[in-house]
Write a protein that holds these residues in place. Sequence first.
Motif, PDB file in Angstrom:
ATOM      1  N   UNK A  31       0.840  -1.202   0.000  1.00  0.00           N
ATOM      2  CA  UNK A  31       0.000   0.000   0.000  1.00  0.00           C
ATOM      3  C   UNK A  31       0.878   1.258   0.000  1.00  0.00           C
ATOM      4  N   UNK A  32       0.466   2.235  -0.785  1.00  0.00           N
ATOM      5  CA  UNK A  32       1.245   3.461  -0.930  1.00  0.00           C
ATOM      6  C   UNK A  32       1.563   4.086   0.436  1.00  0.00           C
ATOM      7  N   UNK A  33       0.632   4.040   1.382  1.00  0.00           N
ATOM      8  CA  UNK A  33       0.870   4.610   2.709  1.00  0.00           C
ATOM      9  C   UNK A  33       2.065   3.947   3.390  1.00  0.00           C
ATOM     10  N   UNK A  34       2.217   2.634   3.212  1.00  0.00           N
ATOM     11  CA  UNK A  34       3.339   1.929   3.842  1.00  0.00           C
ATOM     12  C   UNK A  34       4.665   2.242   3.150  1.00  0.00           C
ATOM     13  N   UNK A  35       4.630   2.428   1.833  1.00  0.00           N
ATOM     14  CA  UNK A  35       5.837   2.816   1.090  1.00  0.00           C
ATOM     15  C   UNK A  35       6.335   4.163   1.617  1.00  0.00           C
ATOM     16  N   UNK A  36       5.410   5.106   1.764  1.00  0.00           N
ATOM     17  CA  UNK A  36       5.749   6.444   2.255  1.00  0.00           C
ATOM     18  C   UNK A  36       6.214   6.373   3.710  1.00  0.00           C
ATOM     19  N   UNK A  37       5.541   5.561   4.515  1.00  0.00           N
ATOM     20  CA  UNK A  37       5.904   5.433   5.928  1.00  0.00           C
ATOM     21  C   UNK A  37       7.340   4.944   6.082  1.00  0.00           C
ATOM     22  N   UNK A  38       7.746   4.010   5.257  1.00  0.00           N
ATOM     23  CA  UNK A  38       9.117   3.485   5.339  1.00  0.00           C
ATOM     24  C   UNK A  38      10.138   4.595   5.042  1.00  0.00           C
ATOM     25  N   UNK A  39       9.860   5.412   4.033  1.00  0.00           N
ATOM     26  CA  UNK A  39      10.772   6.513   3.687  1.00  0.00           C
ATOM     27  C   UNK A  39      10.825   7.529   4.836  1.00  0.00           C
ATOM     28  N   UNK A  40       9.670   7.878   5.377  1.00  0.00           N
ATOM     29  CA  UNK A  40       9.623   8.832   6.487  1.00  0.00           C
ATOM     30  C   UNK A  40      10.372   8.303   7.703  1.00  0.00           C
TER      31      UNK A  40
END
Length: 194
Positions: A31-40
Amino acid sequence: MIQTISGAILTGGLSRRMGTDKALLQIGGKPMALVIARILQRATGSEPFLVAKCPRKYEHLGLRIARDAMPHRCALAGIHAALRHAGASRVLITTCDQPFLSEALLREMVRSPGDVVVCEVDRKLASFPIIFSTDLLDAIAGSFAYGVLSVQENMFVSGFPTILDERQVRDLDPELRTFKNLNDRKAFQKAGRA
């Protein structure tokens, strides 16, 4: 001891152009939210959280979720919720449709001092990603009373923001991928082919 910065992902918006919840769309099988969360998480060193009007939709992702309880449906309401629920003195905030964030650029934002930190792109100040100090919570809450609901206008809520100029931004993210939003089907399909 309070941590100095946390990361927040705004899931808001009605996804009219996309037709489905952008935060849950799959990028590389996640999920896109998890991809972004990992980067953050890598950029801030802290566990990021989601901001949502309907938290139950995202419980299965395993991230902490802050409820956006404001009656307004705007990005500023999400920022307000992020500041209210942050366990840090500053919050790096992005949206759920920015999966190509440059970790190097985010780290430079985190290193930059100031109550508000923004990036200049194409001679304009980009709304996201953005850093706000939690000290600005009351000032942002006051913006709702005056009908000032724009993220752009609230960048100046404590004076002049710290700006990473376009040269700095391009040094760290030459193609400006950080600022590519996947907010409609065409953009999402094009990203899948890239």
